[in-house]
Design an enzyme around this catalytic site. Structure first.
Site, PDB file in Angstrom:
ATOM      1  N   ALA A  61      65.305  63.227  30.819  1.00 63.50           N
ATOM      2  CA  ALA A  61      65.956  64.413  30.061  1.00 63.50           C
ATOM      3  C   ALA A  61      65.432  65.773  30.969  1.00 63.50           C
ATOM      4  O   ALA A  61      66.246  66.633  30.820  1.00 63.50           O
ATOM      5  CB  ALA A  61      65.627  64.134  28.701  1.00 63.50           C
ATOM      6  N   ASP A  62      64.181  65.754  31.136  1.00 67.53           N
ATOM      7  CA  ASP A  62      63.704  66.945  31.524  1.00 67.53           C
ATOM      8  C   ASP A  62      64.236  67.401  32.995  1.00 67.53           C
ATOM      9  O   ASP A  62      64.830  68.502  33.205  1.00 67.53           O
ATOM     10  CB  ASP A  62      62.273  66.859  31.988  1.00 67.53           C
ATOM     11  CG  ASP A  62      61.186  67.033  30.990  1.00 67.53           C
ATOM     12  OD1 ASP A  62      61.785  67.950  30.052  1.00 67.53           O
ATOM     13  OD2 ASP A  62      60.235  66.334  30.612  1.00 67.53           O
ATOM     14  N   LEU A  63      64.415  66.268  33.840  1.00 62.23           N
ATOM     15  CA  LEU A  63      65.293  66.573  35.146  1.00 62.23           C
ATOM     16  C   LEU A  63      66.814  66.786  35.156  1.00 62.23           C
ATOM     17  O   LEU A  63      67.060  67.493  35.838  1.00 62.23           O
ATOM     18  CB  LEU A  63      64.797  65.181  35.932  1.00 62.23           C
ATOM     19  CG  LEU A  63      63.161  65.011  36.074  1.00 62.23           C
ATOM     20  CD1 LEU A  63      62.938  63.921  37.114  1.00 62.23           C
ATOM     21  CD2 LEU A  63      62.393  66.216  36.895  1.00 62.23           C
TER      22      LEU A  63
END
Length: 414
Positions: free
Chosen positions: A187-189
């Protein structure tokens, strides 16, 4: 923060030194984000040539600087993975003088990246309305868990939380196991990639119209969009996908198989590949069987087909099958561990995995993986030491002299 004196995996990587890309040359970005998602967005933009100034707390800096072990040269490798190409300025933006300096920098900037929830942005007067009053052409980007509007706008979020909301954890793992997180901060990336894409689009519009932008990126929505090929079939059919491990529920056949030694992946994604597979393994009669003529037919008989292929592949080691199927242009591959990925000769030869010189010594790098006119990201600016560029940036951007900087340092504003 002890480090091994033994050779490390990255020591075997080729060394590379290359000039920066120039696609975003001249673009000034203030990166006020921490952790992974926002800094990853900043790194992508730096990779494409923007000048990215990382604004950090004087004490400790970005939270990710403390994420370890492992550390290399006293620096967190998690931090180093998403902060290439930036310059670091320490600044206490809660202090009135620090805030004044920040607003002077904002007036000079093209882009500001934030990962503060809406309430915190308003409290610190870093919201889009406030900053656009100072710099109307500014591209103001918020990267938060749930977006800056709506009932969840002020809720905190990490990658794990966003993955849970999105449905990806429910569909990851074997059917008999509990839900599992993806093995990287997906999700971060994904949200960081969305943020960088949105900034470049806003820069293009501003070039045409002179208009600034207020960009709102939600980790939950970025991760949920990643689920589109699963979510759309449910919305249109009511058929609820469940965890299937390394087996796809739509394509037959698309999964992990055991061989005589190591497991491998195999994707028979269309009728032509289906035929090439059976011809390559010496059973062309299966390819011609009308009962298996379409993916829909094969899905109905998936269990028997999987058993047949599984028995066949167990008769030879993986290397044999990868050689045979590679020559036949059948999608197949190994399931690599990280040590095997790091030793991948093709990725090293392409310049994707390499080592370069950092402030404390040689460091590993995982490249952008995108080439423009045959070139990819530069390596001249490694992940910065905390505050390494404070004096030069405050001097060149807003004209602070040595005495002013010395006083600010003494007062712990920088």
């Amino acid at each position: 923060m002890t480090e091994s004196t033994q050779p490390l995996p990255f020591h075997a990587l080729p060394e590379r030194s290359a000039p920066a890309l120039d696609l975003l040359a001249g673009v000034k970005i203030l990166d006020l984000t921490t952790s992974i998602a926002g800094p990853y967005a900043g790194q992508l933009l730096a990779d494409m040539g923007a000048q990215v100034i990382k604004i950090e707390k004087p004490k400790g800096g970005d939270d990710a600087r403390a994420w370890g072990p492992p550390f290399l040269h006293g620096e967190s490798l998690w931090f180093m993975s998403v902060n290439r190409g930036k310059q670091s300025v320490t600044l206490d933006i809660a202090d009135a003088r620090g805030r004044e300096i920040l607003l002077k920098l904002v007036a000079q900037a093209d882009v500001v990246l934030l990962n503060l929830v809406a309430r915190a942005q308003r409290k610190l007067q870093l919201d889009a309305a406030t900053l656009h009053a100072i710099n109307p052409k500014l591209i103001h980007l918020s990267l938060t868990g749930f977006g800056v509007k709506g009932e969840r706008a002020d809720m905190p979020c990490y990658d794990l939380i966003a993955e849970g909301y999105s449905g990806v954890m429910d569909l990851t793992g074997e059917s008999e196991t509990p839900p599992q997180k993806v093995g990287t901060p997906a999700a971060d990336l994904l949200a960081g990639g969305d943020a960088a894409m949105a900034v470049t689009a806003a820069l293009l519009r501003r070039e045409r119209t002179g208009q600034g932008a207020e960009i709102d990126v939600s980790m939950v929505e970025s991760m949920s969009r990643f689920m589109t090929p699963r979510l759309m079939p449910f919305l249109g059919s009511g058929e609820l996908s469940r965890r299937t491990g390394g087996r796809d529920s739509v394509i037959a056949i698309y999964q992990v198989f055991e061989t005589a030694d190591e497991p491998m992946t195999l994707g028979l994604g269309n009728d032509a590949i289906w035929k090439r597979f059976w011809e390559a393994v010496g059973q062309p009669d299966v390819a011609e069987n009308p009962d298996f003529a379409s993916n829909a037919n094969r899905r109905e008989q998936r269990t028997g087909i999987v058993e047949q292929i599984g028995q066949l592949l167990k008769t030879q080691p993986r290397a044999h099958w990868l050689d045979v199927l590679g020559k036949a242009r059948v999608p197949a591959g190994p399931i690599q561990r990280l040590d095997e990925l790091a030793a991948d000769k093709a990725l090293q030869a392409s310049g994707f995995l390499y080592r370069t010189e950092g402030a404390g010594g040689s460091i590993p790098q995982v490249g952008l993986g995108i080439r423009f006119d045959g070139r990819t990201e530069g390596t001249a600016t490694p992940p910065p030491a905390l505050g390494a560029d404070t004096e030069s940036i405050l001097g060149s951007w807003i004209g602070c002299d040595a005495a002013q900087i010395e006083q600010l340092r003494a007062d712990r504003v920088i």
